[in-house]
Scaffold this active site. Structure first.
Site, PDB file in Angstrom:
ATOM      1  N   LYS A   9      68.766  57.238  34.699  1.00 56.79           N
ATOM      2  CA  LYS A   9      67.962  57.643  35.330  1.00 56.79           C
ATOM      3  C   LYS A   9      66.481  57.162  34.288  1.00 56.79           C
ATOM      4  CE  LYS A   9      69.713  61.461  38.086  1.00 56.79           C
ATOM      5  NZ  LYS A   9      69.972  62.773  38.343  1.00 56.79           N
ATOM      6  N   TYR A  49      69.107  59.903  47.781  1.00 54.18           N
ATOM      7  CA  TYR A  49      69.328  61.502  47.793  1.00 54.18           C
ATOM      8  C   TYR A  49      69.003  62.214  49.212  1.00 54.18           C
ATOM      9  CZ  TYR A  49      69.660  61.677  42.673  1.00 54.18           C
ATOM     10  OH  TYR A  49      70.127  61.475  41.365  1.00 54.18           O
ATOM     11  N   PHE A  57      63.326  71.229  45.430  1.00 51.78           N
ATOM     12  CA  PHE A  57      63.233  70.378  44.294  1.00 51.78           C
ATOM     13  C   PHE A  57      63.084  68.810  44.983  1.00 51.78           C
ATOM     14  CE2 PHE A  57      67.656  70.929  45.062  1.00 51.78           C
ATOM     15  CZ  PHE A  57      68.071  69.619  44.906  1.00 51.78           C
ATOM     16  N   ARG A  85      82.134  62.035  36.520  1.00 51.22           N
ATOM     17  CA  ARG A  85      81.593  63.226  36.553  1.00 51.22           C
ATOM     18  C   ARG A  85      81.816  63.920  35.566  1.00 51.22           C
ATOM     19  NH1 ARG A  85      77.724  63.828  40.645  1.00 51.22           N
ATOM     20  NH2 ARG A  85      78.400  65.931  40.660  1.00 51.22           N
ATOM     21  N   THR A  91      75.686  69.424  36.733  1.00 48.72           N
ATOM     22  CA  THR A  91      74.523  69.073  36.937  1.00 48.72           C
ATOM     23  C   THR A  91      73.239  69.686  36.226  1.00 48.72           C
ATOM     24  OG1 THR A  91      75.199  68.972  39.293  1.00 48.72           O
ATOM     25  CG2 THR A  91      72.780  68.793  39.011  1.00 48.72           C
ATOM     26  N   ARG A 102      75.294  64.873  29.558  1.00 50.94           N
ATOM     27  CA  ARG A 102      74.409  65.883  29.842  1.00 50.94           C
ATOM     28  C   ARG A 102      74.203  67.093  28.931  1.00 50.94           C
ATOM     29  NH1 ARG A 102      75.427  65.866  36.501  1.00 50.94           N
ATOM     30  NH2 ARG A 102      73.825  64.266  37.034  1.00 50.94           N
ATOM     31  N   ASN A 112      68.105  65.253  33.863  1.00 54.66           N
ATOM     32  CA  ASN A 112      69.457  65.065  33.504  1.00 54.66           C
ATOM     33  C   ASN A 112      70.247  63.883  33.320  1.00 54.66           C
ATOM     34  OD1 ASN A 112      69.953  64.513  36.075  1.00 54.66           O
ATOM     35  ND2 ASN A 112      70.955  66.297  36.257  1.00 54.66           N
ATOM     36  N   HIS A 115      73.229  59.628  36.831  1.00 58.05           N
ATOM     37  CA  HIS A 115      73.759  59.950  38.302  1.00 58.05           C
ATOM     38  C   HIS A 115      74.905  59.217  38.423  1.00 58.05           C
ATOM     39  CE1 HIS A 115      74.395  60.235  42.559  1.00 58.05           C
ATOM     40  NE2 HIS A 115      74.844  58.876  42.536  1.00 58.05           N
ATOM     41  N   GLU A 126      76.810  54.587  48.166  1.00 56.81           N
ATOM     42  CA  GLU A 126      75.718  54.246  47.122  1.00 56.81           C
ATOM     43  C   GLU A 126      75.818  52.723  46.563  1.00 56.81           C
ATOM     44  OE1 GLU A 126      75.566  58.957  45.800  1.00 56.81           O
ATOM     45  OE2 GLU A 126      76.463  57.552  44.419  1.00 56.81           O
TER      46      GLU A 126
END
Ligand code: DAT
Ligand code: MG
Length: 149
Positions: A9, A49, A57, A85, A91, A102, A112, A115, A126
């Site tokens: 990100k 998203y 948010f 993950r 998250t 993270r 964070n 993704h 995706e």
């Protein structure tokens, strides 16, 4: 072999953490299939998203995700969707274990860093959203048998 979609990100890029994070994924033995450095158009961020549309948010999330360049990628490996993950951590970085990306480098959910697809369905969706077929490399490494028996 399973594939997953991974994105570094804007905060990861701005903070100079690209190398640090890629080193972890590469050292694990996962194989890169595609990489692209890009600025995500608003409409694409909203589609990516889509499941979060309407949540409080969401506007802030879209603003964050479109605030600067990101590195979008596809990686391949054994059970890689779940494994990525785990490597990413929870998250909310405050709940993310030490040793995760993270957990080690982030403080807030809204910053964070990374993704990763949360299942086979979203991985497929995706990958298709961000890449054309010709951007996905099918290649073999001579070291592959030293990662996968
Ligand atoms: P993940 O990124 O771990 O898959 P998610 O899909 O539930 O988590 O949410 C997507 C992103 O949206 C998340 O990385 C950061 C943002 N987000 C989620 N919940 C949030 C919240 N309660 N406050 C602020 N941002 C949030
Ligand atoms: Mg998610």
């Amino acid at each position: 072999m399973e594939r997953t979609f991974v994105m570094l990100k804007p905060d990861a890029v701005q903070r100079g953490l690209i190398g640090e994070i890629l080193a972890r994924i590469e050292a694990k033995g996962f194989k890169p299939v595609a990489m692209k450095f890009m600025r995500i158009p608003k409409e694409l961020a909203e589609r990516h998203y889509g499941e979060h549309k309407g949540k409080p948010f969401f506007p802030g999330l879209i603003e964050y995700m479109t605030s600067g360049p990101v590195l979008v990628m596809v990686w391949e490996g054994e059970n890689i969707i779940a494994a990525m993950r785990t490597m990413m951590g929870a998250t909310n970085p405050q709940n993310a274990a030490v040793g995760t990306i993270r957990g080690d480098f982030a403080q807030q959910t809204g910053r964070n860093l990374i993704h990763g697809s949360d299942g086979p369905e979203s991985a497929r969706r995706e990958i298709e959203l961000f890449f054309n077929d010709y951007e996905l490399q099918n290649w073999s490494r001579s070291l592959d048998p030293w990662y996968i028996e």
